[in-house]
Design an enzyme around this catalytic site. Structure first.
Site, mmCIF file in Angstrom:
data_model
loop_
_atom_site.group_PDB
_atom_site.id
_atom_site.type_symbol
_atom_site.label_atom_id
_atom_site.label_comp_id
_atom_site.label_asym_id
_atom_site.label_seq_id
_atom_site.Cartn_x
_atom_site.Cartn_y
_atom_site.Cartn_z
ATOM 1 C CB CYS A 145 9.608 8.936 8.140
ATOM 2 S SG CYS A 145 8.536 10.328 7.774
ATOM 3 N NE ARG A 180 11.761 2.760 5.144
ATOM 4 C CZ ARG A 180 10.765 2.422 5.951
ATOM 5 N NH1 ARG A 180 9.918 3.329 6.354
ATOM 6 N NH2 ARG A 180 10.608 1.179 6.361
ATOM 7 C CD1 TRP A 201 6.431 13.124 2.432
ATOM 8 C CD2 TRP A 201 8.272 12.712 1.267
ATOM 9 N NE1 TRP A 201 6.180 13.504 1.145
ATOM 10 C CE2 TRP A 201 7.302 13.261 0.403
ATOM 11 C CE3 TRP A 201 9.523 12.371 0.748
ATOM 12 C CZ2 TRP A 201 7.529 13.479 -0.949
ATOM 13 C CZ3 TRP A 201 9.748 12.593 -0.599
ATOM 14 C CH2 TRP A 201 8.774 13.129 -1.441
ATOM 15 C CG ASN A 214 8.652 6.418 10.456
ATOM 16 O OD1 ASN A 214 9.290 7.462 10.436
ATOM 17 N ND2 ASN A 214 9.176 5.255 10.105
ATOM 18 N N GLY A 215 4.480 8.144 10.729
ATOM 19 C CA GLY A 215 3.039 8.027 10.815
ATOM 20 C C GLY A 215 2.368 9.358 11.086
ATOM 21 C CD GLU A 264 -7.353 -4.566 -7.255
ATOM 22 O OE1 GLU A 264 -6.316 -4.878 -6.638
ATOM 23 O OE2 GLU A 264 -7.416 -4.516 -8.500
ATOM 24 C CE LYS A 282 -4.160 -6.936 -5.926
ATOM 25 N NZ LYS A 282 -4.369 -6.609 -7.349
ATOM 26 C CD GLU A 337 -3.498 -9.593 -10.196
ATOM 27 O OE1 GLU A 337 -2.785 -8.930 -10.971
ATOM 28 O OE2 GLU A 337 -3.789 -9.194 -9.051
ATOM 29 C CG HIS A 342 -29.241 -6.362 -16.489
ATOM 30 N ND1 HIS A 342 -30.309 -6.048 -17.308
ATOM 31 C CD2 HIS A 342 -29.349 -5.536 -15.407
ATOM 32 C CE1 HIS A 342 -31.020 -5.083 -16.766
ATOM 33 N NE2 HIS A 342 -30.461 -4.749 -15.609
ATOM 34 C CE LYS A 348 4.729 -4.767 -8.350
ATOM 35 N NZ LYS A 348 3.449 -4.934 -7.645
#
Length: 608
Positions: A2, A27, A74, A98-99, A480, A484, A487, A503, A603
């Site tokens: 929002c 948004r 939204w 918002n939220g 992940e 990160k 990266e 192992h 990206k």
């Protein structure tokens, strides 16, 4: 997400409120509205659909007020409609929000018992009545807002306009961004600098828990304890800029901090917060009761999101899943006769390998679906079904908010699938939706651990290698987290299922090897604790991410511990992703690398 905007001026503000909202259209929204004071009295205009509908309404019924607030909504609680559109109002005030207010049902019942009459299905209107009740007791506007804030649970930003107060706006934030700006004889408030850029290049970004009082010629900011504070002035690029770092050092940090807000908006596509029922995004339709098997494919971070998704679909919907790295999907030539849905995950929607996999699946006659952040992308256009993540523009190359929004979308889809298949009944569905609605608040609590994680990152920056371990839902998070780190800091890191330690990877462990363990106190905690013991016995440096119950176990004496809030298992991949991001981010800063644009990476990978 929002959008919020507010203006105090000496000339009419309605047209400029709408112009500012247009800068926030990226948004996403389904309704919009503005409120001003005319002769000291609140007047609103609200419209469903595009901003052009609101602009036409204001042109037909002009607003002459010189102070006002505006909003693009939204839908989270209640369907898109004029009645549910912001601003919401009582006789004493109007506000935009918002939220998500997590405890709005309890507050609403309390307020209705006190005689409050509600006109919408939203959680936002609860805040309006809560502040109005404090005003009726004799509190001044700031006091009324501060008292109301103590009753709210969740992540949110708010802006208030008060009946009879023609020179006063109040804004507050907790977990959702809000900025204030100064112009020539004017004051402004907005979701971010983008909304304010046509009016001023002098912007202050509110910090967590801040409350701002805007008056003509003055902005006063109070912290969460009620003490008056100053926030640094940022000079934006004015009308020229589109996406701005705001009060952050890098886009990546900004995007980490945006996660409480964007998670709430992704959630809104899949859950009706009023009824507690799951739903599919508008225009999308699939009956999961007919799905025998799902084929998942993605690249990079999206692949780890899809791996979590496989856990979600198999555990909560009992649908078997195949998972492939997209670059291998079509070359494996797996029999697809019992696959009824091919689901692809991509932030950009342009990833070449993922797009090629989607086209291969379509060529095999499969129904295809895509979880994407860019609804106009090629993958979104070519898939049969599109599930948008609503993360907003992600500028940093290393994906952060897009990843957690992908996880939110996958979790909600799995619950929807479980309902379709009769695995999840109505009562359990409502419990799952309540749990998922807690994600923005818990994400915000995870972000608050930044200082602790930054201290750990200083040590990590002295290392050349790292291992990440996890079981169950934490296994994809381990991979992940390792991705990160490599990266953006260029430190070699590998993520493993904790059960694989013996192992092979255990051979790498000595006193120079940091081992990051993701271990909420879930069904596999005790086995992961045994792996921690094995690492400690070989001199490894252990960083343990766990919760309160996990912190009470004996292994905490063997590790440096980061304690996250307790939460149901379905939320741990979403929330625990954030400290992984912060660890990589602050390690990269210590290493002096280009955080937002790391070497050799793009990206959107649009070549195979």
């Amino acid at each position: 997400m929002c959008g919020i905007v507010g203006i105090i001026s000496r000339k009419p503000v309605a047209d400029r409120l709408i112009d500012a909202l247009k800068r926030l259209e990226y948004r996403g929204y389904d309704s919009a509205g503005v409120a001003t004071l005319e002769g000291g009295h609140l007047t609103r205009r609200r419209a469903e659909g595009k901003l052009s509908n609101l602009a036409a309404l204001v042109e037909d019924k002009p607003l002459a007020g010189t102070i006002g607030i505006g909003h693009t909504r939204w839908a989270t609680h209640g369907v898109p409609s004029v009645a549910n559109a912001h601003p919401h109002a009582t006789g004493a005030l109007a506000l935009v929000h918002n939220g998500i207010i997590e405890n709005y049902r309890e507050l609403r019942a309390e307020l209705e018992a006190d005689g409050a009459v509600f006109e919408s299905q939203t959680d936002t209107e609860t805040v309006a009545h809560l502040v109005t009740r404090e005003l009726a007791k004799g509190a001044e506007p700031r006091e009324a807002v501060q008292e109301a804030l103590t009753r709210l649970e969740g992540a949110f930003s708010l802006a208030f306009l008060f009946e009879g107060e023609s020179e006063l706006l109040i804004g507050a934030r907790r977990g959702s961004p809000l900025a204030v700006g100064e112009g020539e004889g004017e004051m402004f408030l907005g979701s971010d600098g983008i909304a304010l850029s046509p009016f001023t290049d002098t912007i202050r970004y509110l910090e967590e828990g801040d409350l701002a009082v805007l008056e003509h010629g003055r902005i006063t900011i109070f912290n969460e304890h009620g003490a008056e504070v100053t926030r640094p002035v940022k000079r934006s690029a004015g009308k020229a800029f589109y996406v701005d770092k705001g009060n952050y050092r890098h886009f990546m940090q900004k995007e980490i901090y945006e996660q409480p807000e964007v998670l709430s908006h992704t959630l809104s596509s899949f859950i009706d917060m009023t009824s507690g029922a799951t739903r599919l995004p508008k225009g999308q339709a699939i009956d999961f009761s007919t799905v025998r098997r799902i084929a998942l494919a993605a690249c990079g971070t999206g692949f780890y999101a899809a791996l979590v998704g496989r856990y979600y679909f198999e555990r909560y919907a009992r649908i078997p899943c195949d998972l492939d790295v997209a670059s291998e999907f079509r070359y494996r030539e797996s029999p697809l006769s019992d696959v009824d849905l091919a689901l692809f995950v991509s932030q950009s929607g342009e990833t070449a390998d993922t797009l090629a996999s989607l086209r291969y699946a379509k060529g095999e006659g499969l129904k295809t679906a895509a979880i994407v952040n860019v609804e106009e992308s090629t993958i979104a256009r070519e898939a049969d079904l599109v599930f948008p993540t609503l993360a907003g523009p992600e500028i940093g190359v290393a994906s952060t908010k897009a990843f957690t929004c992908q996880l939110m979308a996958l979790a909600a889809l799995a619950i929807r699938a479980g309902v379709d298949r009769g695995v999840i009944d109505t009562e359990r569905e409502a419990e799952f939706t309540r749990i998922l609605s807690e994600a923005p608040r818990l994400a915000n609590e995870a972000i608050r651990l930044e200082a602790t994680i930054e201290a750990l990152a200083r040590k990590m920056a002295t290392k050349h290698h790292a291992l990440f371990l996890g079981r169950g839902f934490s296994y994809p998070l381990a991979m992940e987290g390792a991705l990160k780190l490599k990266e953006i800091s260029y430190i070699h890191a590998e993520g493993y299922a904790a059960g694989e330690l013996k192992h092979g990877p255990i051979a790498l462990i000595d006193e120079t090897m940091p081992v990051v363990v993701v271990a909420p106190h879930d069904r596999s905690f005790e086995k992961t604790a045994s792996n921690v013991q094995e690492v400690a016995a070989r001199g490894g440096e252990i960083i343990l991410f766990t919760d309160g119950k996990g912190a009470q176990s004996g292994i905490v004496d063997l590790a440096e511990v980061v304690i996250l809030p307790d939460m149901p298992e379905i939320l741990t991949p979403i929330v625990y992703a954030i400290p992984m991001q912060l660890l990589a981010y602050h390690t990269a800063i210590q290493m002096g690398t280009d955080v937002d644009q790391p070497r050799n990476l793009a990206k959107s990978v649009t070549v195979e």
